[in-house]
Enzyme design. Structure first.
Site, mmCIF file in Angstrom:
data_model
loop_
_atom_site.group_PDB
_atom_site.id
_atom_site.type_symbol
_atom_site.label_atom_id
_atom_site.label_comp_id
_atom_site.label_asym_id
_atom_site.label_seq_id
_atom_site.Cartn_x
_atom_site.Cartn_y
_atom_site.Cartn_z
ATOM 1 N N GLY A 210 0.713 -1.285 -0.018
ATOM 2 C CA GLY A 210 -0.022 -0.158 -0.105
ATOM 3 C C GLY A 210 0.858 1.343 0.114
ATOM 4 O O GLY A 210 2.028 1.353 -0.326
ATOM 5 N N ASN A 211 0.080 2.234 0.363
ATOM 6 C CA ASN A 211 0.932 3.805 0.323
ATOM 7 C C ASN A 211 0.486 4.560 1.266
ATOM 8 O O ASN A 211 -0.681 4.094 1.814
ATOM 9 C CB ASN A 211 1.217 4.145 -1.060
ATOM 10 C CG ASN A 211 -0.327 4.739 -1.743
ATOM 11 O OD1 ASN A 211 -0.960 5.423 -1.112
ATOM 12 N ND2 ASN A 211 -0.596 4.264 -2.647
ATOM 13 N N ASN A 212 0.965 5.699 1.599
ATOM 14 C CA ASN A 212 0.666 6.536 2.664
ATOM 15 C C ASN A 212 -0.632 7.467 2.271
ATOM 16 O O ASN A 212 -0.822 8.506 3.124
ATOM 17 C CB ASN A 212 1.950 7.341 3.003
ATOM 18 C CG ASN A 212 2.341 7.366 4.274
ATOM 19 O OD1 ASN A 212 1.524 6.678 5.006
ATOM 20 N ND2 ASN A 212 3.466 7.750 4.603
ATOM 21 N N SER A 213 -1.116 7.265 1.235
ATOM 22 C CA SER A 213 -2.167 8.366 0.827
ATOM 23 C C SER A 213 -3.535 8.177 1.885
ATOM 24 O O SER A 213 -3.830 7.211 2.149
ATOM 25 C CB SER A 213 -2.794 8.068 -0.588
ATOM 26 O OG SER A 213 -3.891 8.802 -0.691
#
Ligand code: CTP
Length: 401
Positions: A210-213
């Site tokens: 995933g990512n930090n958005s």
């Protein structure tokens, strides 16, 4: 309907100033964001601290000294841009005269003059003052320039007399505010999809890449459109529950999942806003069971395969849809965003430099450069994500949509 609306409450110096405390309280109760601005004489009646406590924000007065290094040095422009609706309550003969004659000699009158937002004036004064012809002339001027004037009540006045000039009751004030704001239904009839949040690309039944958005920018875009009457679908990976009747939420996880949900609806929409942070790659193999660590193996390699470019895939088939992308860049912002505009067949790219701490991922502010086909890049100042969203929808409407 007042949720997250930016309401600037201007308090001028009359005995009815204490009644505007009730107005601020009622607005806050309805989840509006309230910024109180007080004239010098208003502060003789009620202290700024009382308003600050009720509105949960520092009150703006004529103190131009910034409280901290991050404070804006030009507060009248800041408040002018922030405002969705300006209300002057109570409005004295003095502030009415200044507004009608273009006099701006304090923060309140300067900000009122600088804002394009709709304005409502709630006069309160002594009957003789109310009847004084220049006051009536000034009120007429306000109405002629599009400022709503709510006529005061008749009744017992503070000075012991009876007559016209009492500030109207709270329900009348709240009704006027609500109906003024509900008249901005500029996106009524528009069908909008907004995507938000970072995609989750499954690796096994319990893990994902995933990512930090945070999804904040997309949510702000969706809510802003909903407040202006659009029929909005927010396709998102983040947990979000909508309090808008016209904002539906579709929860997704992976990029493939998000693409499918957009494609199911794309033909029927007017606008697609791709604010989601989509993983460019996903694990090639998704394990059916939880991946176990083994004693003989200190490294673990995950083979990735490219995800489809959602924006490019759907925009290829656009007919009348207005397609908006974001560009998160750490260098060469404008050339990179211009490339994305063309290669993805978008109508607009909202570019932001995510290497800045005050813009991009997980913060409440953003600094956008709007890139379009027929105009120079337009640099917007640092703004809250909500202000970016509101400004974007105004831009969208100005394009003749
Ligand atoms: N986007 C998309 N599908 C992808 C990747 C990005 O639809 N697989 C969309 C994003 O939602 C955004 C725009 O494309 O609106 C630009 O995303 P960005 O991450 O800035 O660019 P990429 O296309 O991924 O290019 P790069 O990572 O090389 O900068």
């Amino acid at each position: 309907m007042l949720k997250s609306k930016h309401i600037a409450v201007y308090v001028s110096g009359g005995i009815a100033a204490y009644k505007s405390l009730e107005v601020v309280r009622a607005l806050i109760k309805q989840h509006a964001e309230v910024q109180v601005v007080m004239t010098k004489s208003a502060q003789e009646f009620v202290t700024p601290l009382t308003f600050a406590t009720l509105s949960t924000r520092p009150v703006l007065t004529d103190n131009f000294t910034p409280q901290s290094s991050s404070d804006d040095f030009i507060p009248h422009i800041k408040i002018a841009r922030w405002t969705d609706l300006a209300v002057v309550v109570p409005a004295t003969a003095d502030i009415i005269a200044k507004m009608a004659n273009g006099i701006s000699d304090d923060l309140a009158t300067t900000s009122l003059m600088a804002t394009d937002a709709p304005k409502i004036v709630f006069p309160a004064m002594n009957t003789s003052m109310w009847n004084y012809p220049p006051v009536q002339k000034n009120l007429k001027t306000l109405e002629e320039i599009g400022i709503q004037v709510v006529q005061p009540d008749s009744g017992f006045l503070a000075e012991g007399e009876s007559g016209k000039g009492r500030l109207v009751q709270l329900p009348v004030i709240m009704d006027a505010i609500e109906s003024k704001l509900s008249s901005d239904q500029s996106l009524l009839g528009k069908k909008v999809i907004v995507t938000a949040g970072g995609t989750k690309e499954p690796l096994d039944p319990v893990r994902f890449l995933g990512n930090n958005s945070s999804g904040k920018m997309g949510i702000a875009m969706a809510e802003s459109a909903a407040r202006s009457g659009a029929d909005v679908t927010l396709i998102t990976t983040v947990n979000y529950s909508s309090s808008y009747r016209n904002l539906a939420v579709v929860k997704v996880d992976s990029a493939l999942n998000m693409l499918e949900q957009i494609q199911n609806r794309f033909e029927k929409i007017d606008v697609l806003v791709m604010a989601a942070a989509i993983a460019d790659f996903r694990p090639l193999h998704v394990a059916t069971q939880k991946i176990k660590k083994t004693a003989d193996n200190d490294n673990y390699t995950i083979e990735l395969t490219k995800n489809p470019d959602i924006l490019k895939t759907v925009a290829k088939n656009k007919i009348n849809q207005f397609v908006v992308g974001f560009a998160a860049e750490t260098e060469n912002l404008i050339p990179n965003a211009e490339k994305k505009l063309k290669s993805k067949n978008a109508d607009v790219i909202l570019a932001n430099d995510v290497s800045n701490l005050d813009a991009g991922f997980n913060v409440d502010t953003n600094r956008i450069t709007l890139i379009s086909h027929n105009a120079h890049p337009d640099n917007w100042p640092l703004m809250t994500k909500q202000a970016v969203a509101d400004k974007f929808w105004k831009y969208y409407l100005k394009q003749g949509n």
